[in-house]
Design an enzyme around this catalytic site. Structure first.
Site, PDB file in Angstrom:
ATOM      1  N   GLY A 131      45.403 145.210  90.459  1.00  0.00           N
ATOM      2  CA  GLY A 131      45.932 143.908  90.009  1.00  0.00           C
ATOM      3  C   GLY A 131      46.887 144.121  88.852  1.00  0.00           C
ATOM      4  N   GLY A 179      49.027 141.370  87.443  1.00  0.00           N
ATOM      5  CA  GLY A 179      49.603 140.150  86.873  1.00  0.00           C
ATOM      6  C   GLY A 179      49.526 140.056  85.356  1.00  0.00           C
ATOM      7  CD  GLU A 180      45.586 137.450  84.105  1.00  0.00           C
ATOM      8  OE1 GLU A 180      45.240 136.594  83.296  1.00  0.00           O
ATOM      9  OE2 GLU A 180      44.878 137.792  85.070  1.00  0.00           O
TER      10      GLU A 180
HETATM   11 MO1  MOS Z   1      46.023 133.503  85.046  1.00  0.00          MO
HETATM   12  S1  MOS Z   1      46.009 133.255  83.068  1.00  0.00           S
HETATM   13  O1  MOS Z   1      44.662 134.166  85.577  1.00  0.00           O
HETATM   14  O2  MOS Z   1      47.122 132.631  85.849  1.00  0.00           O
END
Ligand code: MOS
Length: 771
Positions: A735, A737-738
């Site tokens: 993952g 994204g963050e």
């Molecule tokens: Mo997120 S802050 O899991 O879109």
């Protein structure tokens, strides 16, 4: 300088079920043309005959009760259809209380039943909605609605409330703290220590597409166009609020113009657009202004944090203490996991972590890219840098000396952890050895130059996903799953995965997503969507190949007769017994069987046995997490230039090396990781929501006064991925994204300290703090 992540240096490894022809390639996104040509339609771009437009009226007091509303001026504006207030609004069901037994209850961003109450809970809460023939008329009229209030005392000043914070309670999904040994005693006894306080301001969501809703009722059937991160939650929430069956509600969200957590919950604008369409009997659109987003959609909590570290002279950590105070709203908001990374990053002998909360009369906080770790890593990674200074150790060396073999708080195993490799590669590529450690020792003309590092960390999650895969006689494949595309490239990634699993060309696969009528998918959140969909997609492809093989074996004359699934490989549009063995194409199998397609489905549709399906998944997930610590991590390398006369900080160079498991598409992964770093630069240097401490009113609700980074603020960003699959995750995906926003603010603060000798512990690092 700019480059895509390291393309896999080895040949792409075979995926579990395919030949790896698509996964790993930096393919263009399938929706790229639609987006760049403007053909892609976003929530506020769907035309409907008779479309009306809505605008919100925001409360001008912080807490109280409405005593009167004078809508006459607004109603007199030409084109105004109706002004809806709590005095004339039809009743809605209240938002459901948040419960882990029903995940879609998490969609309740706030417990306020807008326009069904005379209560005001924060400054800016919607108290009326104006519906008109044009957006201009609606907005103008909204400004003419006169509301009077009886004010009640309100608690709005985060800094003043810090001392009243209470410990966060732990739940099945969130932990309020952790403890190992006696960290305070170890800190007191440590030969070298730091004990520091950090603060971070509130931040707000500024997706390129502000929140917008188009709602159309047809009798008791509702269609909603909305750039949501969770169409299933939104569908379930609206069905409940408006008292219609779930099957009557369709949420369509093929494109989402950025969301970052701000479009996960259901906020006032959405509910009130649906209400306005109900009241007027017309399709209604509401596109929030930037100010509307600030006043009605939650943002990132402010924080006050303490990080204290004790070490022996060789740098071995004996004590790690990280405590935080953050805010939730009186009517909702989830506690931020500020100490999350501190459970996993350092092998300290004694650890004390605690999260504390204050409740304010404010719009509830909400997830914003790496909620918790974004600001938690700022404090932790700044403190580690300061300890390195105190020890006279290189900050990377200090980190490597404390790199744990097992999870520090409980001894669990890491499923995957390559932080050492990330730092080693990064140091070499960035030229870290050329850094002279003395503050102010590096210059470029009049600029002070500083180099800083910090670790990135974000847990990896998985959610339930329902997927169907259909293969047609012409060799084309359709994957269907109600997941979300908010810019990350989800449809492209899943097409790559399906192509390899079935052994068909990438171009043969079409992915349908972003519609609640599809098999329900996971929300786009927690950096979990790609792995979650991939798990079900891979299972569905296996099932599909199994049915095709069964079909082949049943009909006479197939070269696959007598073959077992384990003997076969999927390639060249069919199933074959090894690289040179016999086999046949799917087209041939279907033709002989007289079929025009074959289909497989995986996952329990949430409309049947929803609760049990989700619970089964979640309990399996939590069991898995009791065994393994799973996360993405990385190393940021940053160079800043500081003007010693003005205090101006320019970020001049960036390298991020990430361990995000297998990279499905290097181009899209690099894009996501860069985006997180840009967001972190904003956090570090310019973004800050200013809240009036007297009344809780947001004072800078818009891009003129809330400064997100622009191109001129962003240097070339070099991103590399180690690209080694996590053996415990579907396809080895972790993952992306963050993780990349975490650690960014610390890397910048550390570089500024190196450039100037000044340590800024209160974000953002603005010029006044350096003079
Ligand atoms: Mo997120 S802050 O899991 O879109």
């Amino acid at each position: 300088m700019t480059s895509t992540p390291t393309a896999p240096t080895r040949a792409p490894s075979p995926v579990e079920a395919g030949t790896g022809r698509s996964v790993g390639r930096p393919l263009d996104r399938v929706d790229g043309t639609a987006k760049t040509t403007g053909a892609a339609r976003y929530a506020a771009e769907h035309p409907h005959p008779g479309l009306a437009h809505a605008a919100l009226v925001h409360a001008a007091v912080t807490r109280g009760r409405i005593t009167g509303i004078d809508a006459a001026g607004a109603e007199a504006v030409p084109g105004v259809l109706v002004v809806i207030t709590h005095e004339n609004a039809p009743a809605m069901k209240p938002p459901p209380p948040v419960s882990v037994l029903n995940l879609s209850s998490l969609a309740s961003g706030s417990s306020v039943n807008y326009l069904n109450t005379d209560e005001v809970h924060w400054n800016g809460q919607p108290v009326a909605v104006v519906v008109a023939e044009t957006p201009e008329a609606a907005r103008h009229a909204a400004g003419l609605v006169r509301v009077s209030y009886r004010e009640l005392p309100a608690t709005v000043d985060f800094a003043a409330e810090e001392g009243n914070a209470v410990p966060q309670k732990s739940s099945a999904l969130q932990s309020g703290g952790a403890r190992k040994g006696d960290a305070e005693a170890a800190l007191a006894a440590a030969p070298v220590s730091v004990d520091l306080r950090f603060t971070t301001p509130p931040y707000h969501h500024n997706a390129i597409e502000p929140h917008a809703t188009t709602a159309v009722w047809d009798g008791d059937r509702l269609t909603v166009h909305e750039g949501t991160q969770n169409i299933t939650w939104l569908r379930d929430h609206l069905a409940l609020r408006f008292g219609v069956p779930v099957r009557n509600v369709r949420v369509v969200a093929p494109y989402v113009g950025g969301a970052f957590g701000g479009k996960t919950m259901v906020w006032a604008g959405t509910v009130l657009t649906v209400l306005a369409a109900r009241v007027t009997g017309r399709p209604v659109r509401m596109a929030l202004t930037r100010e509307g987003v600030y006043r009605t959609v939650g943002g990132r909590t402010p924080s006050a944090q303490r990080v204290a570290l004790g070490a022996r002279a060789d740098g071995a950590l004996t004590a790690l203490i990280h405590t935080s105070v953050t805010q939730t709203g009186r009517t909702g908001g989830l506690p931020e996991q500020v100490t999350s990374q501190s459970r996993h990053l350092y092998a300290a002998e004694n650890i004390l972590l605690r999260q504390n909360l204050v409740e304010l009369d404010a719009v509830p906080n909400t997830p914003m890219r790496a909620p918790g770790e974004s600001i938690g890593t700022f404090a932790l990674e700044s403190a580690v840098d300061e300890l390195a200074c105190a020890l006279g150790l290189d900050p990377i060396e200090l980190r490597m000396r404390n790199e744990p073999e097992r999870n520090p708080v409980d001894g669990k195993r890491f499923a995957h952890r390559m932080l050492r490799e990330a730092y080693a590669l990064g140091a070499e590529r960035f030229g870290w050895s050329g850094r002279t450690p003395e503050p102010g020792s590096m210059r470029d003309g009049g600029w002070l130059v500083g180099l800083g590092v910090a670790s990135a960390y974000h847990p990896s999650w998985q959610m339930p996903a329902n997927v169907t895969v259909r293969l047609s006689a012409d060799g084309s494949v359709v994957v269907r799953c109600g997941f979300h595309e908010m810019g990350m490239g989800g449809a492209t990634a899943q097409a790559q995965i399906a192509a390899d699993a079935l052994g068909v060309p990438f171009e043969a696969v079409r992915v349908e997503y972003g519609d609640s009528d599809l098999p329900s998918g996971p929300g786009a959140g927690g950096s979990a969507q790609t792995a979650s969909v991939a798990a079900s997609l891979l299972a569905a492809c296996e099932k599909l190949k199994g049915s095709l093989l069964a079909l082949a074996r049943r009909s006479g004359g197939s070269p696959l007769r007598g073959r077992r699934p384990g003997d076969l490989e999927a390639r060249d549009g069919g199933l074959w017994a090894g690289p040179a063995g016999p086999g046949e194409t799917y087209t041939a199998i279907l033709a002989r069987a007289g079929r025009d397609s074959a289909e497989a489905a995986v996952g329990s549709d949430t409309r049947v046995g929803k609760v049990t399906g989700q619970l089964r998944f979640m309990s399996k997930l939590l069991r898995d997490r009791r065994r393994w610590v799973k996360a993405a991590c990385g190393a940021h390398f940053c160079e800043v230039r500081v003007d010693p006369d003005t205090g101006e900080v320019r970020v001049s160079r960036w390298l991020g090396v990430f361990d995000v498991g297998r990279v499905v598409n290097a181009k899209m992964v690099a894009s996501q990781l860069r985006g997180g770093i840009v967001m972190g630069i904003g956090m570090a240097l310019s973004e800050e929501t200013l809240v009036d401490p007297r009344n809780g009113r947001i004072m800078n609700p818009g891009l003129a006064d809330y400064h997100v980074p622009v191109h001129a603020d962003v240097p070339p960003i070099d991103v590399h991925c180690l690209d080694v699959p996590d053996p415990t995750m579907p396809l080895g995906l972790i993952g992306v994204g963050e993780v990349s926003v975490t650690g960014v603010a610390a890397a910048i603060a550390n570089a500024v300290r190196h450039a100037t000798g000044r340590r800024v512990r209160d974000l953002p690092v603005t010029p006044d703090k350096l003079l």
